[in-house]
Each structure stands twice: as structure tokens, then as C-alpha cells.
Design a protein around this motif. Sequence first.
Motif, PDB file in Angstrom:
ATOM      1  N   ARG A  13       0.808  -1.045   0.108  1.00  0.00           N
ATOM      2  CA  ARG A  13      -0.012  -0.062  -0.141  1.00  0.00           C
ATOM      3  C   ARG A  13       0.925   1.393  -0.130  1.00  0.00           C
ATOM      4  O   ARG A  13       0.580   2.380   0.764  1.00  0.00           O
ATOM      5  CB  ARG A  13      -1.017   0.023   1.177  1.00  0.00           C
ATOM      6  N   ASN A  70       0.241  -4.723   8.901  1.00  0.00           N
ATOM      7  CA  ASN A  70      -0.358  -4.873   7.792  1.00  0.00           C
ATOM      8  C   ASN A  70      -0.154  -3.785   6.697  1.00  0.00           C
ATOM      9  O   ASN A  70       0.608  -2.924   7.179  1.00  0.00           O
ATOM     10  CB  ASN A  70      -2.038  -4.552   8.087  1.00  0.00           C
ATOM     11  N   PRO A  71      -0.568  -3.714   5.578  1.00  0.00           N
ATOM     12  CA  PRO A  71       0.115  -3.112   4.609  1.00  0.00           C
ATOM     13  C   PRO A  71      -0.173  -1.607   4.705  1.00  0.00           C
ATOM     14  O   PRO A  71       0.341  -0.714   3.965  1.00  0.00           O
ATOM     15  CB  PRO A  71      -0.424  -3.745   3.176  1.00  0.00           C
ATOM     16  N   GLY A  72      -1.614  -1.265   5.111  1.00  0.00           N
ATOM     17  CA  GLY A  72      -2.169   0.035   5.007  1.00  0.00           C
ATOM     18  C   GLY A  72      -1.680   0.884   6.014  1.00  0.00           C
ATOM     19  O   GLY A  72      -1.628   2.052   5.896  1.00  0.00           O
ATOM     20  N   TYR A  88       1.468   5.522  15.345  1.00  0.00           N
ATOM     21  CA  TYR A  88       2.865   6.173  14.615  1.00  0.00           C
ATOM     22  C   TYR A  88       2.363   6.379  13.207  1.00  0.00           C
ATOM     23  O   TYR A  88       2.848   7.450  12.720  1.00  0.00           O
ATOM     24  CB  TYR A  88       4.065   5.127  14.900  1.00  0.00           C
ATOM     25  N   PHE A  89       2.194   5.193  12.339  1.00  0.00           N
ATOM     26  CA  PHE A  89       2.100   5.319  10.941  1.00  0.00           C
ATOM     27  C   PHE A  89       1.037   6.296  10.500  1.00  0.00           C
ATOM     28  O   PHE A  89       1.266   7.220   9.589  1.00  0.00           O
ATOM     29  CB  PHE A  89       2.021   4.018  10.308  1.00  0.00           C
ATOM     30  N   GLY A  92       2.236   0.686  16.375  1.00  0.00           N
ATOM     31  CA  GLY A  92       2.738   0.985  15.027  1.00  0.00           C
ATOM     32  C   GLY A  92       1.597   1.540  14.086  1.00  0.00           C
ATOM     33  O   GLY A  92       1.941   2.462  13.256  1.00  0.00           O
ATOM     34  N   SER A 109       0.107  -0.153   9.194  1.00  0.00           N
ATOM     35  CA  SER A 109       1.311  -0.547  10.130  1.00  0.00           C
ATOM     36  C   SER A 109       2.014  -1.670   9.395  1.00  0.00           C
ATOM     37  O   SER A 109       2.143  -2.698   9.802  1.00  0.00           O
ATOM     38  CB  SER A 109       0.764  -1.218  11.286  1.00  0.00           C
ATOM     39  N   PRO A 110       2.862  -0.993   8.366  1.00  0.00           N
ATOM     40  CA  PRO A 110       3.924  -2.249   7.909  1.00  0.00           C
ATOM     41  C   PRO A 110       5.191  -2.320   8.631  1.00  0.00           C
ATOM     42  O   PRO A 110       6.181  -2.108   8.320  1.00  0.00           O
ATOM     43  CB  PRO A 110       4.197  -1.541   6.432  1.00  0.00           C
ATOM     44  N   LEU A 111       4.944  -2.642   9.807  1.00  0.00           N
ATOM     45  CA  LEU A 111       5.664  -2.819  11.015  1.00  0.00           C
ATOM     46  C   LEU A 111       6.027  -4.227  11.083  1.00  0.00           C
ATOM     47  O   LEU A 111       5.042  -4.871  11.427  1.00  0.00           O
ATOM     48  CB  LEU A 111       5.233  -2.062  12.132  1.00  0.00           C
ATOM     49  N   GLU A 112       7.321  -4.910  10.952  1.00  0.00           N
ATOM     50  CA  GLU A 112       7.399  -6.431  10.992  1.00  0.00           C
ATOM     51  C   GLU A 112       8.039  -6.663  12.591  1.00  0.00           C
ATOM     52  O   GLU A 112       8.044  -7.821  12.913  1.00  0.00           O
ATOM     53  CB  GLU A 112       8.249  -6.915  10.196  1.00  0.00           C
TER      54      GLU A 112
END
Lengths: 409, 409
Positions: free
Chosen positions: B81, B319-321, B292-293, B289, B323-326
Motif C-alpha cells: 500500500r 498490515n500493508p495499509g 505512529y504510521f 505501529g 502498520s507495515p511494521l514487522e
Amino acid sequence: MAKKSALLLRNATIVNTTPGGTFEITPKATIDIRDGRIAAFGNKSATASDRAEFEVVDLGGRVVTPGLIDCHTHLIYGGSRVEDFEARLKGKTYREIATSGGGISSTVQATRQASAAALAKHARARLVRMAAAGVTTVEIKSGYGLDLATEEKMLRVARSISGTSGVEVRTTFLGAHALAPEFSGDKKGYLKYASWVMMPELARLGLIDMVDAFCEGVAFDAKELGGYFDAATRLGLPIKAHLDQLGDNSAAAMLVSYNALSVDHLEHLSDASIRALSGSQVVAVVLPGAYYFLGDTTPPPIAKLRAAGVRIALATDHNPGTSPLESILLAMNMACILFGLSPAEALRGTTTHAAAALGLGDRGEIAIATRADLAIWEISHPAELSYHIGMSPLWARVCGGDFIHAHIS
Amino acid sequence: MAKKSALLLRNATIVNTTPGGTFEITPKATIDIRDGRIAAFGNKSATASDRAEFEVVDLGGRVVTPGLIDCHTHLIYGGSRVEDFEARLKGKTYREIATSGGGISSTVQATRQASAAALAKHARARLVRMAAAGVTTVEIKSGYGLDLATEEKMLRVARSISGTSGVEVRTTFLGAHALAPEFSGDKKGYLKYASWVMMPELARLGLIDMVDAFCEGVAFDAKELGGYFDAATRLGLPIKAHLDQLGDNSAAAMLVSYNALSVDHLEHLSDASIRALSGSQVVAVVLPGAYYFLGDTTPPPIAKLRAAGVRIALATDHNPGTSPLESILLAMNMACILFGLSPAEALRGTTTHAAAALGLGDRGEIAIATRADLAIWEISHPAELSYHIGMSPLWARVCGGDFIHAHIS
């Protein structure tokens, strides 16, 4: 790591950035590398006659950017500052911790006590992890010694670890980081010692590429730093300064007058200071890791800097007290999320502008005759470099012409 | 990965957390593991007679915590995203993007189009990277299909990747994530389809461990979700809900009445809702996340939740939209920095309380008879887990009794 006189990267998606802050994408490109420099690049294929001497790598369309440059770190230190972290979570401010025996002082003690071998071991591990985020050049500051022996120890370690994982280290003398305990109550005396004893000796030993100072209420005022900057100028060393992180120090104009490479932090940069920077060659280095970690709420005036045509770089500011951040990609993400940079500006801030902040004209762009420092990514769009949080899509780097695969897990 | 009937960890510094939110540290300990469970642990050494059948690992004093649990992720999806990310940096809000064809809808399209093999490949890579931060259990939600075929595809992929790098996957049906395009203008019709067609069929196939819903203005109101939650209850499936991320939905009391495992996000949780949660077994899952994002400025009411005795967990919300936090470690850091959790609360939030948020009584603490899921760290104090930004000091994990070394670089 593969060494050969020449390297040909095929099927690359070359990504540079423009001064206007946009991506410049060249698909289906080749990059010819000879003797560690970029000899040719673009959509045209290499001349067939040259192929035999080339190591050829097909990138399968992968994105290639300039190798990332972390232009502001305090990577070498003893101990950690996890106690300060817990104190801050209980409500103490950075200023309170700094003025009550914690803060920089505790790291100075730990760094003085640490052996060069121990410092090198930890710093090397940090460089390896930084390399995993696509970094090929890192600036490292001294400033946790505040005496000649320890400043020399730090800078020798910085020189000795250059080349770890292909990362080149540039060194900065930050004698004016804090007041040495031996000079308690005597800032003037300490700055004389830093300017007349430490700086010339460390320069003579070839350990200093640049000189930095912490120009802030908790450290040194601009007017106190004149002699220190003069000493650097006499030695032919370029200057930079930590500025306006905790309050407006109105020192940007002075740094411009010294033709400084950069002014760094800038949360409280005034409009007058922005006017002073406008039209100068001084790079504005923003450090979102420290802003984030300290829970700051006043971001640097990015829109005004942009409007004033000031070049903006960004870095991790890796240090144990205020930015235990190791990933330049995460710094880029934070610069976008917290400061409002665009993904293209964030990339320019860790390539072209970061090189300028270090006075390095030989890297930071994919261009003819520049050093072949490249990062090669498993992404479909360059904005992804700033989008992911806490992961690195690095596939490989080229460091001074050497191809180095990333450890893909 | 080494398998043996029994494993003896020697010279461990065991770290659990207390309900009061402090670390409980047991130095110089041993941990005896048999048949994948903790048989004994503490300062006493193992009985000599058992030694022969044990694989013995000396930890050299390293810190051992429960394996970390990421209790809220949307790990399986097609596409990225990154376009939404760029749109938001240009000033669009999540709500604007969500209601204008971007947002979840675009991920639904990409996920429907993706093959199971492609989804599995990317999700596996994400699990491997999550494991590198000490994770041993991950919850994965469906909800990017919104039709039976795609929801089944997602959940089958989730089951199939369980065990990757030793990470156990728990699955959650999130049919009520967004309105399926086929039901445009007919929320009631879609929720009936989700409750009466998809949920029972996917439960019959054994693909669902829990049921979740997106209870928010942009998705579904609490009162619309009654039938959906009733269907889950009839099927014997525990419930959780996304709640109060974008505004106060006053639905916490309803979730308490369903004995929900958790309510998640909670930026706009009201005082009345906190009173409803107080004394219940519902876990409050915070997701820094996404906060923050999205550049949110209203954090969840941590101090009030703490005072009300509500158990607080935290997760990446990968999640891609939004919180692209791993990295679960970075989520812990953000929970401390942005939300004011203490480092011990952050660890409890990814161990004991995260297990509770998944209804798992067999893990989350180092205790007799719990599953031998452990993380072993190269740190000198457990607060360091929340202190570092963008690096993982993991040395090894134990996953269901199997010892797995981290890739130290």
C-alpha cells in the motif's frame, strides 16, 4: 565479496533523485563499473568487446540506488544508557538527566574505561547491522572521551573499523561535546584544551576528517565556540555543528560564516537562521531518531527549509543516550512520518545531501566517475524504502566496486 | 534446529514479569525442558541422573524471556500500500483514502488475485523476519478476501505456514473487516453472509481459532455486529474486536458481555468503556505501529487502563495499509516511547498478556508445564529489549522445545 577489475550490472532499475525532490527512474539499465568507479550507466548495453573482463550480475529488474550514507552517528562508545531510558519513561527530561550525572557523562566514564578492542567489537557489530540496511558510508564522531587519550582511542577505533562489511568510515572530532569533568566550571579552559591540544594533535595523527561541536544551552554557546572553530579552520578541517535541538541558539549564521558542511538537529531553528542558511552551501541534517526517542513535539521546520532551498539530509544519530537507532531505513521512515519529508526527499537525504554534509563529492549519486557504492533492493517502487518499518529489503550492495550479497533470511 | 527428548539450559538469567509491571529476574538458573514443555526451572541444578538424555546448552548468563507473542497481525495479503503511504504524506487522511477506493479495498483486490503460493511465499518471509525478533507465536487474521474462496485461501495459507522458523500461527476470521464490493450499500446482507455462510463453513474446515470484527465508523457499528458475534458464540469461537481507533464507538461493554478475549487499538476508548473493561477478563491490546504510521496524536488511555487493572498487551498490527511494521521489539519500543508503558509492561504485553489475548493458557510465562517457547538475548538488562530501535539482540529461541540459533551477523 567478489573482486574483479570490472563489474557489469545488467537489468537494473536505476533510481536517483532530483534537486526538486522526485525520483528519477531508469529501467532496464546497465551499470559498468571499473576500478571501483562507475564508468558508464544507462539503457544502452555495454560494448561487447569489454564483456570478457567483466564480472556480470543480472539484477532481474531490481531497484538500484546510491549506497546509503549515514552522515551523523556516535557509533563508538562504552556501556549503554538503558538506565536513562527507564528514567525518562518515569518522567525525567533529557535536560534533567544530563545535568544530574546521567546523560553524556556516564557514557564518557564508560568509554574512558573501555579497551579499544571492546569498543571496536561493539562498533563493528553495529556497522554490520547498518550495512544490512544498505549503508556504504558512515560518519563516526568522537566526543565520549573529552581527554586526549580517549578521543585518540575512539578515533583510532573508527579508522580501524573502516571497511567492515564494505562500509567506509569518515571521522569527526567532537571535542566540544560536553565539558570534561577535569574542567568542571571552566568551559573556556576546556575549549582551549580541545582547540589547542587535542585537535591539532589528533589532526597531526591523521585521525580527523571533520570537526563538530554541540552548540546548545546544555553544552556550549555559539560565542564560546569561536576559538574552537577558528582552530579547525587553521588546520584546514571542515566544520559542522549540533544546533537548535533543545532551543533556539541563533548560531546558524555563524556556521554559515565558517562555510560549515552542515548544521544538525534543528528542531528549534528560527526563521532568521533559515534566512541565513538560504543560499549557503550548508546542509540541514535532521535526526528524527532523537526527536522520536526524546518524545519531542516540535519538528524541524522542514517546509520552510524546503521553501528556502536548503538541502536537507537525515541520519540515524546513533548514540546510546538519545537515539539508539541503527537502521538508516527506519530513520528515513521517521523523517517521512514525523517530519513530513517525501520518500524521494528521504532518499536524497541519505544519498546526495548526506554526501554533501560530509563534504564528499565522489559519492551519493549514480553518475559517471563516482565511487561505485550502490544498494540493490527487493522492492517494486523506491518509495518502499521509507514505507516499511523495521525490516530491510536489501538484496546486495556494491562497495567501492565490490559486490556484496545481503544475508537474505 | 536440534531435536532431542530433553533439553537443559544452564547458566540462564530467567526474566518473567509480575502483574504489577516489574521484571522478576532469576540469575544463574537452569531450565529443564522435556517433551516440549518446561519440566523444571530455577536456581537449583538438574538432577545428575537425568543428564545423559539431555541436550545441554550453556547460556553464559544470557537473558531468557518467554518467547514473544505477536497477538494482532494481518500478515497475509497481496500487493503493498505504498501508494496510500505517498498519498497520506501529501495530506490525505486514512479515512479519505479508505472512502475513496484506496485503503482496504485495494488490498482486497490484490489478495483475491494472488495465488495461495504467492501469499504463502511473502507471509513466510515475514514470519522468518518476525522470528528474528524473538517471536514464537503469531496471530494472523483473514479479512482481505471478504468472499468465501479468498477468506478460505488466506486461512489455509495461515495454517500451512505455521511452524515456519518455529513460529506457531493462530488464525482469526475477520470477515467483518470491510464491506465486500459485492454487497455495496448492504452492510446487513454482507454481515449475514459472513455470519451464516463464511464463518460456519470455515469453522467446519477447522480453519478458525478466533473471530474478530472491525468495529469503527468507517466499517461496522457495534449494534450491526450483534448477529456476527452471536454466530461466533454459537460455533464456540472466542471473540475479539478492533475498537475505538478513529473515534469512540462505545462498544467495549458489549464486547465484555460476549466475554471477548481482547479489544484492540483503543486510542479513543472512553472512561465509561474503561469502567466496563475493569474487572473483566478482556485484554486491552494497543497497537503503536498504526498510531505512529497514521500520525495520530491521541494515544490510548494507558494510565487509566493501568489504574483500572485492565491487562494491557501490544502487537505489531502488521498490515500493508496502516502498520507495515514487522518487528515486535520495535512495537515494544514504540509502546514505551509513544504510549508510556514501562519496559517491563512492554515485555508482559508481548508475553503473558499477549497469550491471554489469544486465549492461550499454555504459554507467555516461564513456568512449570508451559510450552517451552523461549527467547534468549544478548543483553545485560531486560529493559534493553524496549530500548534499542531497529535492531534485534536475539541470540536463540526455543520453540516447543526445539533449540533454534538466531542468525547473528
